[in-house]
Design a protein around this motif. Structure first.
Motif, PDB file in Angstrom:
ATOM      1  N   THR A  46       2.846  13.155   9.664  1.00 30.38           N
ATOM      2  CA  THR A  46       1.980  12.173   9.005  1.00 30.38           C
ATOM      3  C   THR A  46       0.872  11.712   9.939  1.00 30.38           C
ATOM      4  O   THR A  46      -0.298  11.627   9.546  1.00 30.38           O
ATOM      5  CB  THR A  46       2.824  10.966   8.544  1.00 30.38           C
ATOM      6  N   TYR A  61      -5.649   4.079  -3.834  1.00 28.91           N
ATOM      7  CA  TYR A  61      -4.516   4.713  -3.158  1.00 28.91           C
ATOM      8  C   TYR A  61      -4.369   4.217  -1.719  1.00 28.91           C
ATOM      9  O   TYR A  61      -3.273   4.281  -1.150  1.00 28.91           O
ATOM     10  CB  TYR A  61      -4.701   6.227  -3.171  1.00 28.91           C
ATOM     11  N   LEU A  90       6.007   4.700   5.488  1.00 27.11           N
ATOM     12  CA  LEU A  90       5.589   3.656   6.417  1.00 27.11           C
ATOM     13  C   LEU A  90       6.759   2.974   7.106  1.00 27.11           C
ATOM     14  O   LEU A  90       6.667   2.592   8.276  1.00 27.11           O
ATOM     15  CB  LEU A  90       4.748   2.603   5.674  1.00 27.11           C
ATOM     16  N   ARG A 133       2.344   1.019  13.211  1.00 30.21           N
ATOM     17  CA  ARG A 133       1.635   0.814  11.941  1.00 30.21           C
ATOM     18  C   ARG A 133       0.369  -0.016  12.158  1.00 30.21           C
ATOM     19  O   ARG A 133      -0.676   0.266  11.566  1.00 30.21           O
ATOM     20  CB  ARG A 133       2.547   0.100  10.938  1.00 30.21           C
ATOM     21  N   LEU A 167       2.236   8.232   1.560  1.00 29.51           N
ATOM     22  CA  LEU A 167       2.322   7.448   2.797  1.00 29.51           C
ATOM     23  C   LEU A 167       3.131   6.167   2.599  1.00 29.51           C
ATOM     24  O   LEU A 167       3.825   5.718   3.529  1.00 29.51           O
ATOM     25  CB  LEU A 167       0.908   7.115   3.278  1.00 29.51           C
ATOM     26  N   THR A 168       3.061   5.581   1.413  1.00 29.05           N
ATOM     27  CA  THR A 168       3.770   4.323   1.166  1.00 29.05           C
ATOM     28  C   THR A 168       5.268   4.468   1.409  1.00 29.05           C
ATOM     29  O   THR A 168       5.907   3.542   1.928  1.00 29.05           O
ATOM     30  CB  THR A 168       3.513   3.854  -0.281  1.00 29.05           C
ATOM     31  N   ASN A 207      -1.100   0.830   0.718  1.00 29.63           N
ATOM     32  CA  ASN A 207      -0.626   1.020   2.087  1.00 29.63           C
ATOM     33  C   ASN A 207      -1.132  -0.080   3.009  1.00 29.63           C
ATOM     34  O   ASN A 207      -0.406  -0.537   3.899  1.00 29.63           O
ATOM     35  CB  ASN A 207      -1.095   2.389   2.603  1.00 29.63           C
ATOM     36  N   MET A 256      -2.177   9.713   0.548  1.00 31.82           N
ATOM     37  CA  MET A 256      -2.078   8.252   0.444  1.00 31.82           C
ATOM     38  C   MET A 256      -0.933   7.836  -0.482  1.00 31.82           C
ATOM     39  O   MET A 256      -0.263   6.829  -0.250  1.00 31.82           O
ATOM     40  CB  MET A 256      -3.397   7.672  -0.048  1.00 31.82           C
ATOM     41  N   ALA A 284       0.990  -3.083   2.370  1.00 32.70           N
ATOM     42  CA  ALA A 284       2.343  -2.883   2.886  1.00 32.70           C
ATOM     43  C   ALA A 284       2.400  -3.144   4.383  1.00 32.70           C
ATOM     44  O   ALA A 284       3.367  -3.726   4.894  1.00 32.70           O
ATOM     45  CB  ALA A 284       2.822  -1.472   2.564  1.00 32.70           C
ATOM     46  N   LEU A 302      -6.645   3.698   8.040  1.00 33.26           N
ATOM     47  CA  LEU A 302      -6.767   3.400   6.609  1.00 33.26           C
ATOM     48  C   LEU A 302      -8.008   2.560   6.324  1.00 33.26           C
ATOM     49  O   LEU A 302      -8.734   2.808   5.351  1.00 33.26           O
ATOM     50  CB  LEU A 302      -5.513   2.682   6.122  1.00 33.26           C
TER      51      LEU A 302
END
Length: 842
Positions: A334, A390, A362, A370, A358-359, A394, A355, A397, A378
Motif C-alpha cells: 500500500t 473516495y 488503515l 498514518r 485503503l479504508t 480515508n 482509495m 478515518a 491523501l
C-alpha cells in the motif's frame, strides 16, 4: 563592548534568517560524545517544534524562517566542545574537517532518500552551522533499548520495512550514480524526517570506487583512533568482514551493514556481533551464525541470513532486496503504491480502486505512520475533485486520532475550499456525514464561519438526498451552536426547504427536523412562526400528517394553555379529518387531542381556582369603603380601625379627589329622609323639552355587590324583578338639583364632574333592577355593566316649578361614554392591517 563585538561578528546568515529553538527539552546522545545529557521525550505532532536532539557532535534544533515560516532543522557544532576534552585537542582539526566533509557531501548529493540540505554550511570562530529538512529523530534515538525508555519516534514493523526500502533506494543512487560506498551505515547516521521517511546521512566517510584519474581507489585498512570521537570514525560493529579479510572495496559491503542495521532494529539496538572497535574481533566473527534468530519470523530470518554473510557476492543488491517475502505484506504494498513517484503515474480508475480499499487497511498502520506518511499523500491528491468522494473517507478515518491542533493545521486548510463546493454531491454527503467530527476538532468561531456554510449550501441543494442529509445533522447543531444562529439563520432556512419542497421524503424529514428543534426554540418562535408554518400544509399524505402530529404534540407540551387551545388543537382537529387516514392513525390524532385537551382543562381549572382564591382573600383582607381612602386604595391604620365594623366591600371605580360614589350620592339617596346629607348637585341634561337627572358615571370593569339576602343587587342574573314606582319625600330632590334649560350652557363633559361611588346598603329594598349582565360568580370575568335604574316618582314634586323625569335614553346609571367593543357588535370594522396574514418568517 568586546563581547558585543564578538557576538556581532559570530552571527551567521542562518541565525539572522531563522528563529532557532525548540519547544521541547534538550536531548543528548547515547554515545560517549560530549554534549548535554539526553532527556527522553515523547513524540510530538508533526505540526509543532520537535525537541532538540544530538546526532554525534551535532546538536539538531527546530527552526522557522522569519519571512516564509518554512520549517527546517538547524545543525550546530560548537568548537568549544573539543577544547573541553584534552584527549581530543590533538585531533581538533581532523574532527572539524570530518564534520565539514559530512556537510559538504550533503550539499553535493541530492536524492529523496538522502538527507536534504536547505542552507549550506557556515563557519565562524566558534561554531559550524547548516540547515536541512525538518527532522524528528535519528534511528538511534527511536529504537527502544534499556538505556532509552521513551523513543523520539515510535516505530512499528511496517514503518521499519518502509524505511529499509527507502534506504535501498538511497544506496542504489550512491552505488550507481555516485559511484560511492557509504562505509558507515549505522543507526546514528540514519535520520527520520517530519514525514516519517528514513534518510541517509553521515556521508563524511564515503569511499569513491575510483579516483580522479579513473583508477580504482586504493584500499586502506580501517583503524580506530581512541583519541577521536566515535562519530567521525567507522563503526566496527556494522562493518563488513571484507574490510579486514579481503582488503578490497565493494558496494556489497553496504548491504552487510544494512543487514546489521535491520538486526539491531529488531533487537533493541544491539548489532549481531560486538567487535569492540578492532579488526581482530571483526575477523573472528566473520562467517559465524547470527545469534538469537529463533525469535524472528521466517521472512525476517531469511532476509538477514542472505545479507549478513561472509562473502559479498552472496548478498542481494539494493535493487533486488524489495523482492524478498519480508517486504511483501499488504501495508508495504500500500505504501509503495501511494508513493509520490508511482502514484502520479496511475490512472484515475486505479486511484479510485486504491482509495476504496485503503479504508480497510488503515488500521494496520501505526498512528504515527498514518499521520506522517499517508495523510499528507491523501491531502495532496485532493486537488482532483473527481477523487474527493473516495479520498475524504480515508482523511476522516485518520483524523479521528488527531488532536484539535493537528486537525486545524493539517486537515482543515484543505477542507475549507470544499465547504462551498456543491458538485459533485457526493462530496457534500461525505462532509455532512463527518460534520460532528469536524465540529469536535475545530473552534466554535471557525466552525461557524467556515463549516456552517456547508449545511446552508446543502439545504439549498437540488439533490433531495443532500437536503435530507443536511436536515438530519440540524438537530445536533441546534444543541451545540448559538441560539441566535439557530433562530435567526438555521430555522428560517429549514422553513424555506419545508415550504418549497415537493418531495414527500424531504417533507417528512423537514417535519422530523422541526420536531427536534421544538426543544430548542422558545415559546414565541413556536407560536408565532412554527404553528403558522404548519397550518399551511396542503398535502393529505398520512406520513406528513403523522409527522405534523408529532410536532404539534411536542409543541402542545411546551407552549402555554392559551396557545394550545386556540392554535394547536384547532389544527389537530382539522388534520384528523384527513381522508387518507386509517382508523389507527385517526385514533392517534384523538389520543393527542385528548391529551392536550386534558392539559388545557386541568391548567385552566387550576387558574380559575387560584383566581377565585385571590379574590376571596382580597375581599376579607380589608378592601373596604373608607372615606379617607386615597386613589391607590390604601388605608391608614386609624381609618381602617374606626370604620371596620360599618363598612362594606365596594366595587372598583374611578376616584377623584379621594372620594367615591358611596360617600356622596348613593349613601344619601338610600338613607332616611330625616337625615339628608349634603351632596354635590348632579348635572341635569334636558332632552326633548324635559329634564333628566343624569349622573356622570365611568364604566367600571367589575363590581362586587353586597351579599345581603335583602339586597336586590345580590340576586342572580336574569331573575325577574318588578320596577315599582315610588314616591320619594319632597326632600329627595332638593331645589339645588333642578336646573332649567337656560342653565345647561354650563354643561361640562361628564368625566369632568366629580366621581362618586356606589355603596349597596342592606336597607335597600326591591326598588331597583340589578344591572343586566351583572354577575358576582367570578371577579376576573368582566362583563359590560348596564346601570339603567329609573326612578319615576308617583307624585309631582311640590317644591319645584316643574316635574322632573329622567330622559328615556339616559338613566341615572348610564355610562357617559359608550363602551367600545371589538367584535361582531362593534361599529368599527377591522381594517386590512388588522386582518393581514402573519408572516412566520418576518
Amino acid at each position: 563592548m568586546l563581547a558585543a563585538a564578538t557576538s556581532f561578528f559570530s552571527r551567521t546568515a542562518i541565525s539572522q534568517s531563522y528563529n532557532i529553538g525548540s519547544s521541547g527539552s534538550g536531548s543528548g546522545s547515547r554515545s560517549s560524545t560530549p554534549g548535554p545529557s539526553r532527556t527522553p521525550s515523547t513524540q510530538l505532532p508533526v505540526t509543532s517544534h520537535t525537541p532538540s536532539f544530538h546526532v554525534g557532535l551535532w546538536r539538531v534544533q527546530s527552526a522557522t524562517h522569519k519571512v516564509t515560516n518554512k520549517r527546517v532543522s538547524v545543525w550546530l557544532f560548537e568548537k568549544k566542545v573539543l577544547d573541553g576534552d584534552k584527549s581530543m585537542a590533538s585531533g581538533r582539526d581532523r574532527v572539524i574537517d570530518a564534520l565539514k566533509a559530512e556537510a559538504s557531501a550533503l550539499g553535493r548529493l541530492r536524492h529523496p532518500s538522502i538527507l536534504e540540505m536547505v542552507e549550506p554550511l557556515e563557519e565562524t570562530r566558534s561554531e559550524l552551522i547548516f540547515a536541512t529538512e525538518p527532522l524528528l529523530s535519528s534511528l538511534y534515538l527511536s529504537i527502544p533499548s534499556p538505556t532509552l525508555s521513551t523513543p523520539l519516534v515510535e516505530l512499528d514493523e511496517v514503518e521499519i520495512q518502509k524505511g529499509i526500502l527507502q534506504l535501498c533506494k538511497g544506496l542504489t543512487f550512491l552505488h550507481t550514480s555516485g559511484r560511492l560506498i557509504h562505509s558507515n551505515i549505522n543507526p546514528e547516521t540514519i535520520l527520520i524526517n517530519s514525514s516519517g521517511d528514513w534518510k541517509l546521512s553521515g556521508l563524511g566517510l564515503t569511499i569513491p570506487l575510483s579516483g580522479p584519474d579513473g583508477k580504482p581507489t586504493r584500499w586502506t585498512s580501517p583503524m580506530h583512533d581512541r583519541y577521536m570521537p566515535t562519530y567521525v570514525q567507522r563503526s566496527f560493529d556494522f562493518m563488513a568482514p571484507e574490510y579486514a579479510l579481503d582488503e578490497r572495496l565493494v558496494t556489497a559491503s553496504d548491504m552487510y551493514s544494512l543487514g546489521c542495521l535491520i538486526y539491531a532494529a529488531h533487537s533493541k539496538g544491539n548489532p549481531p556481533f560486538k567487535n569492540h572497535n578492532n579488526l581482530s574481533s571483526l575477523r573472528d566473527n566473520a562467517g559465524r551464525a547470527l545469534p538469537n534468530m529463533e525469535r524472528f519470523d521466517p521472512d525476517l530470518r531469511g532476509l538477514l541470513t542472505s545479507m549478513v554473510t561472509r562473502h559479498s557476492h552472496e548478498r542481494p543488491t539494493p535493487e533486488a532486496l524489495p523482492t524478498y517475502p519480508f517486504f511483501s505484506s499488504l501495508p508495504i504494498s500500500t505504501l509503495n503504491f501511494l508513493d509520490r513517484s508511482t502514484f502520479a503515474s496511475k490512472s484515475r480508475e486505479e486511484k479510485i480502486t486504491f482509495m476504496k480499499g485503503l479504508t480497510g487497511v488503515l488500521e494496520r498502520f501505526s498512528e504515527g505512520l498514518r499521520t506522517r506518511k499517508i495523510l499528507p499523500s491523501l491531502l495532496e491528491e485532493m486537488k482532483d475533485t473527481h477523487l474527493l468522494p473516495y479520498i475524504l473517507p480515508n482523511v476522516f478515518a485518520i483524523s479521528t486520532s488527531l488532536s484539535s491542533g493537528q486537525f486545524a493545521s493539517l486537515v482543515l486548510p484543505s477542507l475549507k475550499p470544499l465547504f462551498a463546493v456543491k458538485d459533485p454531491p457526493q462530496n457534500m454527503l461525505t462532509l455532512l456525514e463527518n460534520i460532528a467530527l469536524i465540529q469536535s476538532k475545530t473552534d466554535k468561531g471557525v466552525f461557524r464561519e467556515h463549516v456552517l456554510p456547508l449545511v446552508y449550501n446543502a439545504l439549498e441543494s437540488e439533490h433531495a438526498v443532500v437536503q435530507e442529509r443536511a436536515l438530519k445533522v440540524v438537530p445536533d447543531l441546534c444543541e451545540t451552536i448559538d441560539y441566535a444562529e439557530v433562530q435567526g439563520v438555521l430555522f428560517p432556512r429549514v422553513a424555506v426547504v419545508f415550504t418549497g419542497t415537493r418531495i414527500l421524503s424531504v417533507k417528512v424529514t423537514t417535519l422530523q427536523t422541526f420536531l427536534a428543534m421544538v426543544k430548542t426554540l422558545d415559546q414565541t418562535s413556536l407560536t408565532q412562526k412554527l404553528v403558522p408554518l404548519l397550518s399551511k400544509i396542503r398535502t393529505k399524505e398520512p406520513a406528513v400528517m403523522l409527522a405534523t402530529l408529532a410536532v404539534q404534540e411536542a409543541m402542545g407540551l411546551k407552549v402555554d394553555r392559551e396557545a394550545v387551545a386556540t392554535l394547536v388543537l384547532p389544527q389537530l382537529w382539522t388534520m384528523s379529518m384527513g381522508p387518507l387516514l386509517n382508523i389507527d392513525q385517526f385514533q392517534r390524532f384523538m389520543s393527542v387531542i385528548r391529551k392536550l385537551g386534558e392539559r388545557v382543562e386541568r391548567e385552566h381549572n387550576q387558574h380559575l381556582r387560584d383566581s377565585q382564591r385571590i379574590e376571596d382573600r382580597s375581599g376579607t383582607n380589608g378592601i373596604v369603603s373608607v372615606p379617607n381612602a386615597g386613589l391607590s386604595g390604601s388605608l391608614d391604620f386609624e381609618s381602617l380601625v374606626a370604620g371596620a365594623q360599618n363598612t362594606a366591600v365596594k366595587p372598583d371605580s374611578i376616584l377623584e379627589n379621594g372620594k367615591g360614589w358611596d360617600d356622596d350620592v348613593w349613601g344619601s339617596i338610600f338613607n332616611s329622609a330625616s337625615e339628608p346629607p349634603a351632596i354635590q348637585s348632579p348635572t341635569l341634561q334636558p332632552q326633548h323639552g324635559t329634564q333628566s337627572l343624569t349622573q356622570s358615571l365611568p364604566s367600571s370593569p367589575r363590581m362586587q355587590p353586597n351579599t345581603s339576602s335583602n339586597s336586590v343587587l345580590s340576586r342572580p342574573m336574569g331573575s325577574a324583578v318588578a320596577t315599582p314606582k315610588i314616591a320619594p319625600p319632597t326632600s329627595f330632590y332638593p331645589s339645588t338639583m333642578i336646573t332649567t334649560p337656560s342653565q345647561t350652557s354650563n354643561w361640562t363633559h361628564p368625566h369632568a364632574s366629580q366621581s362618586t361611588a356606589i355603596s349597596a346598603q342592606q336597607s335597600l329594598q326591591a326598588s331597583v333592577i340589578p344591572p343586566p349582565g351583572f354577575s358576582s360568580q367570578h371577579p376576573f370575568q368582566p362583563q359590560r355593566p348596564n346601570y339603567n335604574i329609573n326612578f319615576t316618582p308617583s307624585l309631582p314634586l311640590t317644591s319645584t316649578p316643574a316635574q322632573v323625569t329622567p330622559a328615556p335614553s339616559m338613566s341615572l346609571l348610564s355610562p357617559s361614554v359608550p363602551v367600545q367593543q371589538w367584535g361582531a357588535a362593534s361599529n368599527k370594522k377591522p381594517t386590512k392591517d388588522d386582518l393581514r396574514d402573519f408572516d412566520p418568517l418576518g
